[in-house]
Design a protein around this motif. Structure first.
Motif, PDB file in Angstrom:
ATOM      1  N   ASN A  88       0.980  -1.351   0.005  1.00 23.25           N
ATOM      2  CA  ASN A  88      -0.028   0.058   0.038  1.00 23.25           C
ATOM      3  C   ASN A  88       0.844   1.235  -0.052  1.00 23.25           C
ATOM      4  O   ASN A  88       1.023   1.844   1.066  1.00 23.25           O
ATOM      5  N   LYS A  89       1.576   1.398  -1.038  1.00 17.40           N
ATOM      6  CA  LYS A  89       2.660   2.459  -1.246  1.00 17.40           C
ATOM      7  C   LYS A  89       1.943   3.938  -1.047  1.00 17.40           C
ATOM      8  O   LYS A  89       0.973   4.049  -1.886  1.00 17.40           O
ATOM      9  N   PRO A  90       2.430   4.620  -0.372  1.00 16.64           N
ATOM     10  CA  PRO A  90       1.918   5.959  -0.117  1.00 16.64           C
ATOM     11  C   PRO A  90       2.386   6.667  -1.369  1.00 16.64           C
ATOM     12  O   PRO A  90       3.223   6.692  -1.943  1.00 16.64           O
ATOM     13  N   ASP A  91       1.424   8.012  -1.634  1.00 13.87           N
ATOM     14  CA  ASP A  91       1.757   8.808  -2.836  1.00 13.87           C
ATOM     15  C   ASP A  91       3.064   9.526  -2.805  1.00 13.87           C
ATOM     16  O   ASP A  91       3.671   9.364  -3.871  1.00 13.87           O
ATOM     17  N   TRP A  92       3.473   9.812  -1.727  1.00 13.47           N
ATOM     18  CA  TRP A  92       4.694  10.731  -1.460  1.00 13.47           C
ATOM     19  C   TRP A  92       5.785   9.756  -2.081  1.00 13.47           C
ATOM     20  O   TRP A  92       6.768  10.538  -2.537  1.00 13.47           O
ATOM     21  N   PHE A  93       5.641   8.307  -1.583  1.00 12.42           N
ATOM     22  CA  PHE A  93       7.005   7.739  -2.128  1.00 12.42           C
ATOM     23  C   PHE A  93       6.780   7.294  -3.318  1.00 12.42           C
ATOM     24  O   PHE A  93       7.763   7.391  -4.060  1.00 12.42           O
ATOM     25  N   LEU A  94       5.446   7.196  -4.056  1.00 11.06           N
ATOM     26  CA  LEU A  94       5.736   6.894  -5.472  1.00 11.06           C
ATOM     27  C   LEU A  94       6.177   8.167  -6.218  1.00 11.06           C
ATOM     28  O   LEU A  94       6.811   7.904  -7.510  1.00 11.06           O
ATOM     29  N   LYS A  95       6.121   9.109  -5.889  1.00 10.19           N
ATOM     30  CA  LYS A  95       6.568  10.558  -6.362  1.00 10.19           C
ATOM     31  C   LYS A  95       8.210  10.578  -6.347  1.00 10.19           C
ATOM     32  O   LYS A  95       8.640  11.364  -7.139  1.00 10.19           O
ATOM     33  N   ILE A  96       9.014   9.785  -5.292  1.00 10.56           N
ATOM     34  CA  ILE A  96      10.222   9.928  -5.359  1.00 10.56           C
ATOM     35  C   ILE A  96      11.025   8.664  -5.601  1.00 10.56           C
ATOM     36  O   ILE A  96      12.178   8.845  -5.779  1.00 10.56           O
ATOM     37  N   SER A  97      10.239   7.655  -5.786  1.00  9.06           N
ATOM     38  CA  SER A  97      10.866   6.459  -6.073  1.00  9.06           C
ATOM     39  C   SER A  97      10.481   5.800  -7.521  1.00  9.06           C
ATOM     40  O   SER A  97       9.442   5.336  -7.741  1.00  9.06           O
ATOM     41  N   PRO A  98      11.692   6.139  -8.604  1.00 12.56           N
ATOM     42  CA  PRO A  98      10.989   5.902  -9.920  1.00 12.56           C
ATOM     43  C   PRO A  98      10.727   4.321 -10.235  1.00 12.56           C
ATOM     44  O   PRO A  98       9.704   4.130 -11.176  1.00 12.56           O
ATOM     45  N   PHE A  99      11.065   3.500  -9.525  1.00  4.84           N
ATOM     46  CA  PHE A  99      10.908   2.058  -9.529  1.00  4.84           C
ATOM     47  C   PHE A  99       9.838   1.562  -8.756  1.00  4.84           C
ATOM     48  O   PHE A  99       9.371   0.727  -8.633  1.00  4.84           O
ATOM     49  N   GLY A 100       9.561   2.552  -7.562  1.00  4.00           N
ATOM     50  CA  GLY A 100       8.358   2.040  -6.689  1.00  4.00           C
ATOM     51  C   GLY A 100       9.033   1.303  -5.576  1.00  4.00           C
ATOM     52  O   GLY A 100       8.100   0.303  -5.164  1.00  4.00           O
ATOM     53  N   LYS A 101      10.364   1.006  -5.534  1.00  5.61           N
ATOM     54  CA  LYS A 101      10.833   0.093  -4.711  1.00  5.61           C
ATOM     55  C   LYS A 101      11.934   0.853  -3.373  1.00  5.61           C
ATOM     56  O   LYS A 101      12.068   2.076  -3.768  1.00  5.61           O
ATOM     57  N   VAL A 102      12.137   0.046  -2.482  1.00  3.25           N
ATOM     58  CA  VAL A 102      12.823   0.436  -1.471  1.00  3.25           C
ATOM     59  C   VAL A 102      14.253  -0.173  -1.587  1.00  3.25           C
ATOM     60  O   VAL A 102      14.245  -1.163  -2.037  1.00  3.25           O
ATOM     61  N   PRO A 103      15.204   0.199  -1.099  1.00  2.71           N
ATOM     62  CA  PRO A 103      15.561   1.564  -0.288  1.00  2.71           C
ATOM     63  C   PRO A 103      15.673   2.851  -1.348  1.00  2.71           C
ATOM     64  O   PRO A 103      15.861   2.780  -2.656  1.00  2.71           O
TER      65      PRO A 103
END
Length: 223
Positions: A38-53
């Motif tokens: 359940n990825k937050p929107d703010w994370f999807l905006k900064i992570s090009p692949f939608g992955k951590v770290p």
């Protein structure tokens, strides 16, 4: 210096590499945990692949664990890479080997059928033979990839060894290192380090096993 912020999922071994690095260097940092389901929107905006770290440094964002660790090693002493260019390149190569082990480990634990799980286990054991042959002979009580000193490449293997130990602690017959004395000693050295012990939250061993069970894999059925 701006305090770095590491964006993490609790069970991610790639994030754990960066945490070990930060702890070894005694860096003052913050960590944010997200739910990858359940990825937050703010994370999807900064992570090009939608992955951590993902590492946030002020307004700047760095992604991919190997790149993050290279950055941290350049900025924060002590340097954990060898100075010699050829040795540094070799360590980077073996870091990729560690990533391949993590992929095989995931396949081993998530395979739906026993035959597929056994196949992944054999792939792991084949890689262990290659790794065992590449390691130096032990000459000290502390044993790392290059001998008696820890390097950045060690942080790449530690999460893999920790997950092997999670499984073995719960079900000893899942321990795979008994026939590989150098890898076994290396694993024991890494897992004894405070930076490795403290690189995951206390609930992670249990949640790792529950994660495997939740995916209804063959291994999940025997845990």
């Amino acid at each position: 210096m701006t305090k770095p912020v590491l964006v993490s999922f609790k069970l991610c071994p790639y994030v754990q590499r960066s945490v070990i690095n930060l702890l070894e260097k005694k860096v003052d940092y913050d960590i944010k945990y997200i739910d990858l389901a359940n990825k937050p929107d703010w994370f999807l905006k900064i992570s090009p692949f939608g992955k951590v770290p993902v590492l946030q440094v002020g307004e700047d964002v760095i992604f991919e664990s190997a790149v993050i660790n290279e950055y941290l090693d350049e900025v924060y002493p002590p340097a954990l890479h060898p100075k010699d260019p050829i040795q540094k390149a070799k360590h980077r190569s073996w870091t990729e080997f560690a990533s391949a082990l993590l992929v095989d480990q995931y396949g081993w634990t998530m395979a739906k059928e026993k035959s597929d799980s056994d196949k992944k286990k054999e792939e792991l054991l084949s890689k262990f033979k290659i790794l065992e042959a590449a390691l130096p002979s032990p000459s000290d009580s502390n044993y790392f990839f290059s001998g008696s000193q820890m390097h950045l490449v060690d942080t790449a293997f530690a999460p893999f060894f920790m997950r092997l130990q999670f499984l073995a602690d719960h079900k000893p017959e899942l321990y795979l290192l008994k026939d590989f004395p150098k890898i076994k000693k290396w694993s024991e050295t890494l897992l004894s380090l405070p930076s490795v012990k403290n690189s995951v939250l206390p609930e992670v061993p249990k949640e790792y096993l529950e994660f495997i069970k939740a995916h209804h894999s063959w291994m999940g059925g025997i845990l």
